[in-house]
Design a protein around this motif. Structure first.
Motif, PDB file in Angstrom:
ATOM      1  N   VAL A  22      22.450  36.903  30.448  1.00 18.17           N
ATOM      2  CA  VAL A  22      22.132  37.177  31.006  1.00 18.17           C
ATOM      3  C   VAL A  22      23.380  38.814  31.553  1.00 18.17           C
ATOM      4  CG1 VAL A  22      22.571  37.423  33.774  1.00 18.17           C
ATOM      5  CG2 VAL A  22      20.515  36.023  31.848  1.00 18.17           C
ATOM      6  N   ASN A  23      24.398  38.300  31.513  1.00 15.80           N
ATOM      7  CA  ASN A  23      26.045  39.302  31.263  1.00 15.80           C
ATOM      8  C   ASN A  23      25.843  40.629  29.842  1.00 15.80           C
ATOM      9  OD1 ASN A  23      28.729  40.581  32.110  1.00 15.80           O
ATOM     10  ND2 ASN A  23      29.337  39.155  30.000  1.00 15.80           N
ATOM     11  N   LYS A  24      24.770  39.410  28.962  1.00 21.42           N
ATOM     12  CA  LYS A  24      25.088  40.677  27.380  1.00 21.42           C
ATOM     13  C   LYS A  24      23.024  42.091  28.054  1.00 21.42           C
ATOM     14  CE  LYS A  24      23.178  40.145  23.065  1.00 21.42           C
ATOM     15  NZ  LYS A  24      23.949  41.758  21.926  1.00 21.42           N
ATOM     16  N   ILE A  25      22.217  40.975  28.547  1.00 19.44           N
ATOM     17  CA  ILE A  25      21.349  41.939  28.513  1.00 19.44           C
ATOM     18  C   ILE A  25      21.616  42.550  29.550  1.00 19.44           C
ATOM     19  CG2 ILE A  25      19.734  40.566  27.740  1.00 19.44           C
ATOM     20  CD1 ILE A  25      18.397  39.468  30.189  1.00 19.44           C
ATOM     21  N   LEU A  26      22.363  42.535  30.544  1.00 18.87           N
ATOM     22  CA  LEU A  26      22.418  43.552  31.985  1.00 18.87           C
ATOM     23  C   LEU A  26      23.593  44.591  31.312  1.00 18.87           C
ATOM     24  CD1 LEU A  26      23.511  41.204  35.034  1.00 18.87           C
ATOM     25  CD2 LEU A  26      20.949  42.402  34.509  1.00 18.87           C
ATOM     26  N   LYS A  27      24.358  44.112  30.793  1.00 15.13           N
ATOM     27  CA  LYS A  27      25.576  45.440  30.161  1.00 15.13           C
ATOM     28  C   LYS A  27      24.603  46.366  29.336  1.00 15.13           C
ATOM     29  CE  LYS A  27      29.718  42.985  29.316  1.00 15.13           C
ATOM     30  NZ  LYS A  27      30.624  42.302  28.558  1.00 15.13           N
ATOM     31  N   GLU A  28      23.699  45.580  28.781  1.00 20.01           N
ATOM     32  CA  GLU A  28      22.989  46.784  28.106  1.00 20.01           C
ATOM     33  C   GLU A  28      21.442  47.782  27.845  1.00 20.01           C
ATOM     34  OE1 GLU A  28      21.901  44.043  24.387  1.00 20.01           O
ATOM     35  OE2 GLU A  28      24.303  43.763  23.546  1.00 20.01           O
ATOM     36  N   ASP A  29      21.258  47.219  29.447  1.00 19.11           N
ATOM     37  CA  ASP A  29      19.916  47.137  29.891  1.00 19.11           C
ATOM     38  C   ASP A  29      20.279  47.748  31.221  1.00 19.11           C
ATOM     39  OD1 ASP A  29      17.141  47.465  31.026  1.00 19.11           O
ATOM     40  OD2 ASP A  29      16.737  46.197  30.042  1.00 19.11           O
ATOM     41  N   LYS A  30      20.052  49.041  31.211  1.00 21.15           N
ATOM     42  CA  LYS A  30      20.586  49.502  32.182  1.00 21.15           C
ATOM     43  C   LYS A  30      18.846  50.055  33.330  1.00 21.15           C
ATOM     44  CE  LYS A  30      21.969  54.405  34.265  1.00 21.15           C
ATOM     45  NZ  LYS A  30      21.444  54.019  36.226  1.00 21.15           N
ATOM     46  N   LYS A  31      17.457  49.712  33.488  1.00 26.31           N
ATOM     47  CA  LYS A  31      17.143  49.330  34.217  1.00 26.31           C
ATOM     48  C   LYS A  31      16.758  48.506  34.420  1.00 26.31           C
ATOM     49  CE  LYS A  31      12.464  50.159  33.962  1.00 26.31           C
ATOM     50  NZ  LYS A  31      11.596  50.033  32.982  1.00 26.31           N
ATOM     51  N   LEU A  32      17.237  47.287  33.861  1.00 28.71           N
ATOM     52  CA  LEU A  32      17.369  46.124  33.983  1.00 28.71           C
ATOM     53  C   LEU A  32      18.220  45.898  35.335  1.00 28.71           C
ATOM     54  CD1 LEU A  32      15.985  43.159  33.677  1.00 28.71           C
ATOM     55  CD2 LEU A  32      17.565  42.331  32.130  1.00 28.71           C
ATOM     56  N   ARG A  33      19.671  46.350  34.834  1.00 28.59           N
ATOM     57  CA  ARG A  33      20.688  46.146  35.188  1.00 28.59           C
ATOM     58  C   ARG A  33      20.362  46.860  37.424  1.00 28.59           C
ATOM     59  NH1 ARG A  33      24.673  48.477  32.394  1.00 28.59           N
ATOM     60  NH2 ARG A  33      24.119  50.506  32.969  1.00 28.59           N
ATOM     61  N   ASP A  34      19.848  48.135  37.485  1.00 22.02           N
ATOM     62  CA  ASP A  34      19.672  48.514  38.391  1.00 22.02           C
ATOM     63  C   ASP A  34      18.769  47.583  39.509  1.00 22.02           C
ATOM     64  OD1 ASP A  34      21.056  50.577  37.567  1.00 22.02           O
ATOM     65  OD2 ASP A  34      19.489  52.052  36.844  1.00 22.02           O
ATOM     66  N   ALA A  35      17.902  46.609  38.846  1.00 22.18           N
ATOM     67  CA  ALA A  35      17.065  46.005  39.168  1.00 22.18           C
ATOM     68  C   ALA A  35      17.895  44.858  39.886  1.00 22.18           C
ATOM     69  CB  ALA A  35      15.181  45.694  38.186  1.00 22.18           C
ATOM     70  N   VAL A  36      18.676  43.872  39.231  1.00 27.47           N
ATOM     71  CA  VAL A  36      19.655  43.403  39.705  1.00 27.47           C
ATOM     72  C   VAL A  36      20.462  43.547  40.675  1.00 27.47           C
ATOM     73  CG1 VAL A  36      20.570  41.556  39.077  1.00 27.47           C
ATOM     74  CG2 VAL A  36      18.481  41.722  37.388  1.00 27.47           C
ATOM     75  N   ASN A  37      20.916  44.861  39.984  1.00 33.96           N
ATOM     76  CA  ASN A  37      21.423  45.650  41.151  1.00 33.96           C
ATOM     77  C   ASN A  37      20.780  45.484  42.744  1.00 33.96           C
ATOM     78  OD1 ASN A  37      24.698  44.466  40.153  1.00 33.96           O
ATOM     79  ND2 ASN A  37      24.027  46.831  39.311  1.00 33.96           N
ATOM     80  N   ARG A  38      19.758  45.785  42.910  1.00 31.51           N
ATOM     81  CA  ARG A  38      19.103  45.784  43.907  1.00 31.51           C
ATOM     82  C   ARG A  38      19.273  45.272  45.098  1.00 31.51           C
ATOM     83  NH1 ARG A  38      16.297  50.432  41.436  1.00 31.51           N
ATOM     84  NH2 ARG A  38      14.703  48.469  40.730  1.00 31.51           N
ATOM     85  N   TYR A  39      18.789  43.499  43.702  1.00 27.36           N
ATOM     86  CA  TYR A  39      19.050  42.483  44.524  1.00 27.36           C
ATOM     87  C   TYR A  39      20.490  42.197  45.023  1.00 27.36           C
ATOM     88  CZ  TYR A  39      14.591  41.171  42.015  1.00 27.36           C
ATOM     89  OH  TYR A  39      13.150  41.036  41.580  1.00 27.36           O
ATOM     90  N   LEU A  40      21.559  42.567  44.541  1.00 23.30           N
ATOM     91  CA  LEU A  40      22.920  41.856  44.899  1.00 23.30           C
ATOM     92  C   LEU A  40      22.911  42.640  45.980  1.00 23.30           C
ATOM     93  CD1 LEU A  40      23.771  41.458  40.879  1.00 23.30           C
ATOM     94  CD2 LEU A  40      23.773  40.119  42.662  1.00 23.30           C
ATOM     95  N   LYS A  41      22.608  43.934  46.070  1.00 19.10           N
ATOM     96  CA  LYS A  41      23.149  44.993  46.873  1.00 19.10           C
ATOM     97  C   LYS A  41      22.845  43.759  47.899  1.00 19.10           C
ATOM     98  CE  LYS A  41      23.386  48.970  48.165  1.00 19.10           C
ATOM     99  NZ  LYS A  41      22.842  50.250  49.245  1.00 19.10           N
ATOM    100  N   GLU A  42      22.008  43.161  48.446  1.00 22.67           N
ATOM    101  CA  GLU A  42      21.475  42.173  49.173  1.00 22.67           C
ATOM    102  C   GLU A  42      22.548  41.279  49.935  1.00 22.67           C
ATOM    103  OE1 GLU A  42      18.964  42.552  51.342  1.00 22.67           O
ATOM    104  OE2 GLU A  42      18.004  44.517  50.452  1.00 22.67           O
ATOM    105  N   VAL A  43      23.820  40.824  49.006  1.00 22.71           N
ATOM    106  CA  VAL A  43      24.196  39.880  49.670  1.00 22.71           C
ATOM    107  C   VAL A  43      25.622  40.803  48.625  1.00 22.71           C
ATOM    108  CG1 VAL A  43      22.602  38.317  48.860  1.00 22.71           C
ATOM    109  CG2 VAL A  43      24.406  39.048  46.216  1.00 22.71           C
TER     110      VAL A  43
END
Ligand code: SF4
Ligand code: SF4
Lengths: 178, 292
Positions: free
Chosen positions: B89-110
């Motif tokens: 997950v660390n690797k794909i979030l570093k490499e894939d900006k679209k996915l990182r943005d999506a996951v960061n939208r979840y994380l923003k909630e916390v």
């Protein structure tokens, strides 16, 4: 216990059972993008440790069923839950199909249709209540102290439940049991 | 040499049932000079939830990564499932900006944000990549040259190669080399890289027990005195379940199954009691008498 019987449904496949768009739907989901590249060589099945000891689990067959669009047969099938995610097939597929990713995608869809082995509901409930997939028994916590191990940190259950809510996970877990 | 400081990610299975792995790891890490910092707070790595929802897996894994980022420390995990998931997950979030943005939208909630500033490694990868074989060799006080053992790697330390990128998944050598540092001989056997079957025990027990039996017999056939694991689930499969497998197939194995840091710890001169041997199900007295 999940049985090893083959995929559900009649032996004869009717053309009306096939959903020609299923493979396109699947190939949009991360991990399953290359489903259409599978040319049925059978490397995955030949190298799968589970297939070696199961009469019913055949990854190649599952891939073909998806390509044919046998959506409800695949999603309701018990064998979907037999992949051990060892990733042997993923490393060896000549077409770079992420087979374990396809299996995960199918499981995620099956869950939405109401199919989920009981064990996963238990694990999920534990994650939502304690943050961890297994509830650590009090006896273990006492033993940690005796063995001189540091105490386990307390999980932030509120944040975990918030993430479960925004990802739609809570809704899946609360949905009717199967 | 890089500083040997890591946040220790224990996961669920180890505190739940496999304390000996943690106890022995802490002992050998200290001796080598690896500083292990406790996670201030953590949750399930995400892997057990992946079959239900890919998104919650990503969110749970990313949340752990964010906590490590806040501490400014790389993570070390003992369970290959945790290590593999967090690493991937660390690797794909570093490499894939679209996915990182999506996951960061979840994380923003916390109140969190994934930034991609740390690394995650399994314990044996820390030993092989960061500590180095020579430095471990320097800690050996009692070479176990009387022992012949066999290794079992655990799938998620090696595969899928495209996400993990450690050792050669088809012909792994790192754990073997780490074993041979202790003075013990590490034997080759059939189907060495094959899965133990543990991940599906909750839905079907018959197949994993057959798989485990197969491995136990291949290992017995080459004359190994013990099996060495680096995964809490593999260990339960071969140690805790061994008496069941023996009854089911009417076959005696009596094969001791040690966590790798227990083997290393013996070679460092620690006593079996200091390394949590009392938790092991299969008797180890024969093995221990061979080295004293
Ligand atoms: S190994 Fe790849 S190409 Fe061959 S059958 Fe399996 S998924 Fe298809
Ligand atoms: S990942 Fe699943 S399908 Fe592939 S070889 Fe392993 S158990 Fe079989």
């Amino acid at each position: 216990m999940v049985s090893e019987r083959s995929e559900g449904g009649e032996a004869v496949i009717k053309a009306t059972e096939m959903d020609p768009k299923f493979k396109y739907e699947i190939s949009k989901i991360p991990g399953a993008e290359k489903i259409m590249l599978c040319f049925q060589c059978g490397t995955c099945t030949a190298d799968c440790p589970i297939a070696r000891f199961s009469d019913a689990y055949r990854p190649r067959r599952i891939l073909r069923m998806v390509q044919l669009g046998l959506k409800s047969r695949v999603l309701s099938s018990d064998v979907l839950w037999l992949c051990a995610a060892c990733f042997t097939c993923v490393d060896r597929c000549p077409q770079d199909v992420e087979i374990a990713g396809v299996l995960r995608t199918l499981r995620n869809l099956a869950v939405k249709e109401g199919f989920m082995p009981a064990v996963y509901r238990e694990l999920a409930t534990s994650v939502l209540e304690t943050g961890l997939a297994y509830k650590i028994p009090a006896s273990r916590l006492r033993k940690r102290v005796e063995a001189g191990l540091p105490p386990l940190p307390k999980a932030d259950v509120k944040s975990i439940n918030k993430l479960a809510e925004v990802t739609g996970f809570s809704k899946i877990i609360q949905a009717r049991r199967t | 040499m890089a500083e040997l400081r890591y946040l220790l990610f224990l996961g669920c299975a180890i505190p739940y049932r496999v304390s000996a792995y943690e106890i022995s790891t802490r002992k050998v890490a200290k001796k080598i000079g690896i500083e292990l910092i406790e996670m201030p707070e953590y949750n399930c790595c995400g892997l057990p939830m992946e079959p239900i929802s890919y998104d919650i897996m990503l969110a749970l894994a990313a949340r752990n990564l964010c906590i490590a980022e806040q501490q400014g420390l790389n993570m070390m995990a003992l369970c290959p499932g945790c290590a593999g998931t967090l690493h991937k997950v660390n690797k794909i979030l570093k490499e894939d900006k679209k996915l990182r943005d999506a996951v960061n939208r979840y994380l923003k909630e916390v109140g969190l944000e994934f930034k991609g500033t740390i690394e995650v490694k399994h314990f044996i990868r820390v030993l092989a990549d960061d500590v180095g074989f020579e430095r471990i060799k320097g800690t050996i006080e009692r070479p176990l040259s009387a022992l012949k053992v066999a290794e079992h790697n655990g799938c998620h330390v090696l595969r899928p190669a495209k996400y993990i990128g450690f050792d050669d998944p088809e012909n792994p050598v790192m754990l073997k080399r780490l074993i041979e540092i202790t003075g013990a001989k590490c034997l080759d056997y059939m189907d060495e890289t094959e899965c133990c079957g543990a991940p599906i025990v909750g839905v079907n027990e018959k197949i994993p027990l057959q798989l485990a039996r197969n491995k136990l017999s291949h290992i017995r056939d080459v004359g190994a005195q013990a099996m060495i694991t680096i995964c809490p689930f593999c260990h339960m499969m071969f140690d805790v379940n061994q008496p069941r497998i023996e009854r089911m197939f009417d076959e005696a194995f009596g094969l001791s199954v040690l966590h790798y840091p227990q083997l290393l710890g013996l070679a460092m001169g620690f006593s079996p009691a200091e390394l949590g041997f009392d938790e092991l199900r299969v008797d180890t007295s024969k093995l221990l008498s061979a080295i004293t």
